[in-house]
Design a protein around this motif. Structure first.
Motif, PDB file in Angstrom:
ATOM      1  N   GLU A  21       0.847  -1.191   0.000  1.00  0.00           N
ATOM      2  CA  GLU A  21       0.000   0.000   0.000  1.00  0.00           C
ATOM      3  C   GLU A  21       0.880   1.238   0.000  1.00  0.00           C
ATOM      4  OE1 GLU A  21      -3.787   1.925   2.505  1.00  0.00           O
ATOM      5  OE2 GLU A  21      -2.841   0.044   3.135  1.00  0.00           O
ATOM      6  N   LEU A  22       0.578   2.170  -0.872  1.00  0.00           N
ATOM      7  CA  LEU A  22       1.288   3.442  -0.964  1.00  0.00           C
ATOM      8  C   LEU A  22       0.235   4.487  -1.329  1.00  0.00           C
ATOM      9  CD1 LEU A  22       4.197   4.597  -0.807  1.00  0.00           C
ATOM     10  CD2 LEU A  22       4.311   4.380  -3.279  1.00  0.00           C
ATOM     11  N   ARG A  23      -0.255   5.162  -0.316  1.00  0.00           N
ATOM     12  CA  ARG A  23      -1.424   6.022  -0.505  1.00  0.00           C
ATOM     13  C   ARG A  23      -1.206   7.354   0.199  1.00  0.00           C
ATOM     14  NH1 ARG A  23      -5.602   6.139   3.039  1.00  0.00           N
ATOM     15  NH2 ARG A  23      -4.936   4.137   3.898  1.00  0.00           N
ATOM     16  N   GLY A  24      -1.471   8.450  -0.485  1.00  0.00           N
ATOM     17  CA  GLY A  24      -1.289   9.761   0.107  1.00  0.00           C
ATOM     18  C   GLY A  24      -2.279  10.776  -0.399  1.00  0.00           C
ATOM     19  N   GLU A  25      -2.339  11.890   0.317  1.00  0.00           N
ATOM     20  CA  GLU A  25      -3.173  13.019  -0.055  1.00  0.00           C
ATOM     21  C   GLU A  25      -2.338  14.280   0.083  1.00  0.00           C
ATOM     22  OE1 GLU A  25      -7.441  11.405   1.757  1.00  0.00           O
ATOM     23  OE2 GLU A  25      -6.113  12.639   3.002  1.00  0.00           O
ATOM     24  N   SER A  26      -2.563  15.260  -0.774  1.00  0.00           N
ATOM     25  CA  SER A  26      -1.826  16.513  -0.678  1.00  0.00           C
ATOM     26  C   SER A  26      -2.114  17.155   0.679  1.00  0.00           C
ATOM     27  CB  SER A  26      -2.261  17.457  -1.807  1.00  0.00           C
ATOM     28  OG  SER A  26      -1.496  18.619  -1.793  1.00  0.00           O
ATOM     29  N   PRO A  27      -1.045  17.594   1.401  1.00  0.00           N
ATOM     30  CA  PRO A  27       0.340  17.739   0.960  1.00  0.00           C
ATOM     31  C   PRO A  27       1.240  16.537   1.245  1.00  0.00           C
ATOM     32  CG  PRO A  27       0.082  18.783   3.076  1.00  0.00           C
ATOM     33  CD  PRO A  27      -1.267  18.243   2.715  1.00  0.00           C
ATOM     34  N   LEU A  28       0.686  15.406   1.686  1.00  0.00           N
ATOM     35  CA  LEU A  28       1.485  14.209   1.951  1.00  0.00           C
ATOM     36  C   LEU A  28       1.397  13.259   0.769  1.00  0.00           C
ATOM     37  CD1 LEU A  28       0.563  13.455   5.695  1.00  0.00           C
ATOM     38  CD2 LEU A  28       2.557  14.671   4.819  1.00  0.00           C
ATOM     39  N   LEU A  29       2.172  13.537  -0.264  1.00  0.00           N
ATOM     40  CA  LEU A  29       2.201  12.695  -1.451  1.00  0.00           C
ATOM     41  C   LEU A  29       3.379  11.735  -1.350  1.00  0.00           C
ATOM     42  CD1 LEU A  29       1.492  15.452  -4.123  1.00  0.00           C
ATOM     43  CD2 LEU A  29      -0.141  13.994  -2.904  1.00  0.00           C
ATOM     44  N   LEU A  30       3.153  10.463  -1.688  1.00  0.00           N
ATOM     45  CA  LEU A  30       4.173   9.430  -1.551  1.00  0.00           C
ATOM     46  C   LEU A  30       4.634   8.961  -2.924  1.00  0.00           C
ATOM     47  CD1 LEU A  30       2.541   7.291   1.290  1.00  0.00           C
ATOM     48  CD2 LEU A  30       4.117   9.226   1.503  1.00  0.00           C
ATOM     49  N   ARG A  31       5.942   8.855  -3.097  1.00  0.00           N
ATOM     50  CA  ARG A  31       6.517   8.401  -4.357  1.00  0.00           C
ATOM     51  C   ARG A  31       7.586   7.352  -4.086  1.00  0.00           C
ATOM     52  NH1 ARG A  31       2.589  10.471  -5.519  1.00  0.00           N
ATOM     53  NH2 ARG A  31       2.177  12.209  -6.949  1.00  0.00           N
TER      54      ARG A  31
END
Length: 316
Positions: A21-31
């Motif tokens: 799982e790699l899930r984020g929302e602005s401002p916590l964006l995951l790359r």
């Protein structure tokens, strides 16, 4: 603004780490960056300025048995003022299962003038888990006073408290710049090591064979100490410095023996499925490539508790 991000790393049947799982929302964006030695690296990319007063940001990381992951940020996080009376919050929750390895190596937290920010971290480690956890705090941008920041870190190991530490800086924390806390330093931080590498750090051994802490040599205006912690194979390196660059030098894991992640399997098999990624916005990866991070097997982009130890440490 409210945002939640989550990273889950597990080991597949070949012993390779997969980001389930790699899930984020602005401002916590995951790359996800390129895998290094079989270990994936996840970067937290700021999709908006902040944290800004009123923001509530939460990031959770879970590392399964036999898995390993590194989490970094592409730039410093600047806590900014917002509407009067509002507080910004950043909460990090991490769970590392038996045989798992987590390297938490973000860039600095900068307490800009006028901010009111609370940064809290809670880490739960199984008995066989390994951890490298660095936090750095810079008190104000260049030429400005520090805003109000509280940094609190709680770590449990094998069901027992390992570390409890808290630091408050800024106008709401009388005496924070005095000799009992930062002694005039504008940057402070810590490096927590849990695992076999903790015993091989720069500590001293007394006549009874017990590990004792050691004050390390530093340059003018800086200080550093390495202390073994009760309650597990763990040690804490803390430091204060006149600037962020000096602090990073003191907290570089180069002087600490490697915390080796699980050896990747050599068996062939189907390529693991790509992680599920969900984000409210997109952002480019870091422009510059990583450089080697000695002693940590990775790379980096170019408290009175049950331990009986109190330290002033912050997030960078």
């Amino acid at each position: 603004m409210r945002a939640v991000a989550r990273v889950v790393a597990v080991a597949d049947r070949h012993g390779r780490t997969v980001l389930r799982e790699l899930r984020g929302e602005s401002p916590l964006l995951l790359r996800q960056a390129a895998t290094e030695e079989g270990v994936p690296t996840v970067y937290v990319v700021g999709g908006a300025a902040g944290p800004l007063a009123g923001d509530d940001l939460r990031l959770s990381v879970e590392v399964g048995p036999g898995a390993a992951v590194r989490v970094r940020t592409v730039a410093a996080s600047v806590a900014l003022p917002g509407r009067p009376g509002a507080v910004s919050r950043m909460r990090v929750d991490a769970v590392v299962h038996d045989g798992g390895t987590l390297h938490w190596l973000p860039e600095q937290l900068v307490a800009a003038a006028g901010c009111d920010h609370v940064a809290g971290s809670r880490v739960t480690l199984a008995e066989g888990a390994r951890l490298l956890w660095r936090e750095e705090l810079v008190c104000g941008r260049y030429g400005e006073p520090a805003g109000n920041v509280v940094v609190a870190t709680s770590v449990d190991h094998a069901g027992r408290p390992l570390l409890r530490q808290s630091l408050a800086v800024g106008p709401a924390a009388p005496g924070w710049a005095g000799p009992a806390v930062l002694g005039g330093a504008t940057a402070t931080g810590s490096l927590l090591v849990v695992g076999p590498a903790a015993a091989s750090g720069p500590a001293t051994v007394d006549g009874g064979g017990q590990l004792r802490g050691r004050v390390l040599p530093t340059g003018p205006g800086a200080s550093a100490a390495w202390l073994p912690l009760a309650g597990g194979p763990a040690a804490l390196l803390t430091a204060t410095a006149p600037d962020a660059h000096t602090l990073r030098t003191l907290l570089d894991p180069a002087g600490v023996a490697a915390i080796d992640p699980p050896t990747p399997a050599t068996a062939t098999g189907p390529t693991p499925a790509a992680p599920t990624v969900s984000a409210a916005a997109t952002a480019p990866a870091a422009a510059a490539g990583p450089r080697a991070l000695p002693g940590a097997g990775g790379s980096v982009p170019d408290a009175a508790g049950e331990t009986g130890w109190v330290t002033a440490a912050g997030r960078r």
